[in-house]
Design an enzyme around this catalytic site. Sequence first.
Site, PDB file in Angstrom:
ATOM      1  N   ASP A  38       1.070  -1.397   0.155  1.00  0.00           N
ATOM      2  CA  ASP A  38      -0.036   0.478   0.089  1.00  0.00           C
ATOM      3  C   ASP A  38       0.325   1.233   0.182  1.00  0.00           C
ATOM      4  OD1 ASP A  38      -0.006   1.427   2.952  1.00  0.00           O
ATOM      5  OD2 ASP A  38       0.364  -0.996   2.704  1.00  0.00           O
TER       6      ASP A  38
ATOM      7  N   ASP B 289       1.256   4.421   1.931  1.00  0.00           N
ATOM      8  CA  ASP B 289       0.270   5.005   4.017  1.00  0.00           C
ATOM      9  C   ASP B 289       0.080   6.502   3.466  1.00  0.00           C
ATOM     10  OD1 ASP B 289       1.009   4.054   6.155  1.00  0.00           O
ATOM     11  OD2 ASP B 289       1.705   5.671   6.676  1.00  0.00           O
TER      12      ASP B 289
HETATM   13  N1  LIG Z   1       1.146   1.052   5.448  1.00  0.00           N
HETATM   14  C1  LIG Z   1       1.665   0.228   6.586  1.00  0.00           C
HETATM   15  N2  LIG Z   1       2.714   0.666   7.989  1.00  0.00           N
HETATM   16  C2  LIG Z   1       3.240  -0.100   8.347  1.00  0.00           C
HETATM   17  N3  LIG Z   1       2.890  -1.062   8.569  1.00  0.00           N
HETATM   18  C3  LIG Z   1       2.471  -1.931   7.233  1.00  0.00           C
HETATM   19  N4  LIG Z   1       2.740  -3.350   6.438  1.00  0.00           N
HETATM   20  C4  LIG Z   1       1.741  -3.148   5.630  1.00  0.00           C
HETATM   21  N5  LIG Z   1       1.534  -1.928   5.373  1.00  0.00           N
HETATM   22  C5  LIG Z   1       2.024  -1.247   6.557  1.00  0.00           C
END
Ligand SMILES: Nc1ncnc2[nH]cnc12
Length: 260
Positions: free
Chosen positions: A206, A208
């Site tokens: 993803d 963030d």
């Molecule tokens: N956005 C995220 N923040 C922390 N750990 C993750 N693992 C997968 N996506 C994450």
Amino acid sequence: MSTIVGVIGGSGLYELLDGAVEHAVTTPYGAPSSTLSTGQIGGRDVAFITRHGRAHELAPHTINYRANLWALHDMGARTVITSSAVGSLKPDVQPGEFVLCDQFIDRTSGRIDTFYEGPKVVHVSVADPYCPELRARATEVMKRLGERYHPTGTAVVIQGPRFSTRAESRWFQQMGWDVLSMTQHPETALARELAMCCLNVSFVSDHDAGVTDDAEPVRAGDVWRRMAENQGRIRAALAALIVAAPDIPTCRCRDALSDV
Ligand SMILES: Nc1ncnc2[nH]cnc12
Ligand SMILES: CSC[C@H]1O[C@H](OP(=O)(O)O)[C@H](O)[C@@H]1O
């Protein structure tokens, strides 16, 4: 004798070996996250453990990292490949790409992060936390597989289990860090305390929340779906990396406990 490669399966990776033998093991540090599965990939002996348990019943902060590493080491593994689902902090690090992390920043708290709590005290170096020789081989493997990958990356390891606020995420991005994890610490440091060669293979699940102003909040469901959709690629990469691990390493990881 051929080396045994240990593999820690992260989110979305709960099985690796066909026809595996299951071992219920205990360690001086308690029970690991799951049974240990042993088998072969490409003629190489492999010991596999799931980081969060087979039904993903362990949150990142409740994992017994010491027991997991100890169990693999006790089984004979001196090399460990850790798989991670990570969030991206950069627009050009895209979901669906691999990152071969070479550094981490520890933002966790309250996790036991050493085997040496006294009377024996040691101070290992984690200046270069991941094995340089395994990372070089991994770069070659990713190229050969035609994979989309980043040869380096700094992971900021948050405590979780919650995701980051937009402000935290923007701050991490401004610091120049590449991806977010919840598990690369203390796992990587503990592997170094056992003088194991450690390679991390991160898969970006993803973007963030702070990557762009209009980024959607991360949803765990999206992470699970992305990891499930890409199982084939992740397993193929891990299999090739297992086969590519050197039998006799020339790195200095195995000397981690000299001069400590
Ligand atoms: N956005 C995220 N923040 C922390 N750990 C993750 N693992 C997968 N996506 C994450
Ligand atoms: C649903 S994302 C949170 C979860 O996924 C990652 O797991 P792992 O590092 O074991 O692959 C992340 O670190 C969190 O534990």
